[in-house]
Design a protein around this motif. Sequence first.
Motif, mmCIF file in Angstrom:
data_model
loop_
_atom_site.group_PDB
_atom_site.id
_atom_site.type_symbol
_atom_site.label_atom_id
_atom_site.label_comp_id
_atom_site.label_asym_id
_atom_site.label_seq_id
_atom_site.Cartn_x
_atom_site.Cartn_y
_atom_site.Cartn_z
ATOM 1 N N ASP A 77 4.316 -2.493 -1.920
ATOM 2 C CA ASP A 77 3.482 -1.888 -2.960
ATOM 3 C C ASP A 77 2.487 -2.923 -3.456
ATOM 4 O OD1 ASP A 77 2.368 -0.852 -5.354
ATOM 5 O OD2 ASP A 77 4.106 0.459 -5.612
ATOM 6 N N THR A 110 5.629 2.973 0.180
ATOM 7 C CA THR A 110 4.430 2.210 0.513
ATOM 8 C C THR A 110 3.263 2.710 -0.327
ATOM 9 O OG1 THR A 110 2.888 1.540 2.275
ATOM 10 C CG2 THR A 110 3.910 3.712 2.493
ATOM 11 N N ARG A 111 2.555 1.768 -0.933
ATOM 12 C CA ARG A 111 1.400 2.127 -1.762
ATOM 13 C C ARG A 111 0.330 1.056 -1.623
ATOM 14 N NH1 ARG A 111 1.356 3.848 -8.220
ATOM 15 N NH2 ARG A 111 -0.722 4.790 -8.181
ATOM 16 N N GLU A 112 -0.840 1.490 -1.177
ATOM 17 C CA GLU A 112 -1.988 0.596 -0.954
ATOM 18 C C GLU A 112 -1.606 -0.591 -0.079
ATOM 19 O OE1 GLU A 112 -4.320 -0.322 -4.380
ATOM 20 O OE2 GLU A 112 -4.497 1.790 -4.986
ATOM 21 N N ASP A 114 -1.157 0.058 3.579
ATOM 22 C CA ASP A 114 -1.090 0.781 4.855
ATOM 23 C C ASP A 114 -1.023 -0.153 6.060
ATOM 24 O OD1 ASP A 114 -1.443 2.915 3.149
ATOM 25 O OD2 ASP A 114 -2.953 3.907 4.393
ATOM 26 N N THR A 117 2.295 -2.145 6.227
ATOM 27 C CA THR A 117 3.390 -1.215 6.514
ATOM 28 C C THR A 117 3.379 -0.829 7.981
ATOM 29 O OG1 THR A 117 3.384 -0.324 4.260
ATOM 30 C CG2 THR A 117 4.349 1.053 5.984
ATOM 31 N N THR A 138 1.726 9.191 -0.294
ATOM 32 C CA THR A 138 0.386 9.312 -0.878
ATOM 33 C C THR A 138 -0.636 8.485 -0.104
ATOM 34 O OG1 THR A 138 0.849 7.519 -2.442
ATOM 35 C CG2 THR A 138 1.238 9.765 -3.218
ATOM 36 N N SER A 139 -0.236 7.968 1.039
ATOM 37 C CA SER A 139 -1.110 7.089 1.805
ATOM 38 C C SER A 139 -2.067 7.892 2.674
ATOM 39 C CB SER A 139 -0.266 6.127 2.647
ATOM 40 O OG SER A 139 0.541 5.307 1.824
ATOM 41 N N SER A 140 -2.751 7.193 3.571
ATOM 42 C CA SER A 140 -3.793 7.823 4.382
ATOM 43 C C SER A 140 -3.211 8.721 5.466
ATOM 44 C CB SER A 140 -4.652 6.738 5.041
ATOM 45 O OG SER A 140 -3.867 6.016 5.991
ATOM 46 N N LEU A 143 -2.073 6.594 8.405
ATOM 47 C CA LEU A 143 -0.720 6.033 8.334
ATOM 48 C C LEU A 143 0.311 7.135 8.566
ATOM 49 C CD1 LEU A 143 1.083 3.586 7.865
ATOM 50 C CD2 LEU A 143 1.139 4.180 5.430
#
Length: 238
Positions: A77, A110-112, A114, A117, A138-140, A143
């Motif tokens: 994170d 995972t947050r910001e 990508d 990770t 909430t990722s891309s 990902l």
Amino acid sequence: EILDRAKDAGIERIIVPAVDLESSKKIIELSEKYDMIYSALGVHTGDVSKNDLSVLEEIEKMLSHEKVVAVGETGLDYYWDTSNIDLQKEFFKKQIELASAYNLPVVIHTREADDDTRDILRNYSSTLSRKGVIHSFTSSLELAEFCLGEGFMLGFNGITTFNRAENVRQVVAATPLQQLVLETDAPYLTPVPYRGKANAPYFLPFIAEAVAVIKSLDVEELLQQVHANSMRLFFEAA
């Protein structure tokens, strides 16, 4: 009261994830007290700065408990803290290794983060016979597609009901039904129409309704598949 209301809402099992050693111990106690509660043990990425890697040795001693169904939460994170990136990575890798050693799935936050990770999973996911879930995704979309290709499931919660969460709804739409699970992530991320209040497992039906609309499915059809996915992921050994 929370468990009774969850049962009334059709919830059969609740997985409670740990954030550190102390919460891991408490969750084991809860799981021994209540039949419907199961445990995921680990050190959350937001708590690595308060811990030494040696705590994982203590957590490892509990992984063989009959009510432990996953390792986690773990992950990366960079939204809340970029001062301990290397330590986050070390905890993440070590917990993947524990999940692999004990034939457990891993619950990943995972947050910001990508790219990192993806890099860690690219090197380590092949060791996981039961893979795991990227929870509260909430990722891309990029990902998401990578993780799905590696065999992970994606977890969605009350965020799917938020007005500004079109990016999450796009990922939900792109996620194969067989790789999708639902979660509440209580006590936060309460779905509409109760956003702002404390979240709880009995709000899961509101999340299911939102996801069913996105997937153009009858909610019962969705729930049957999601139930099967959850059982396969957490309760059926590979």
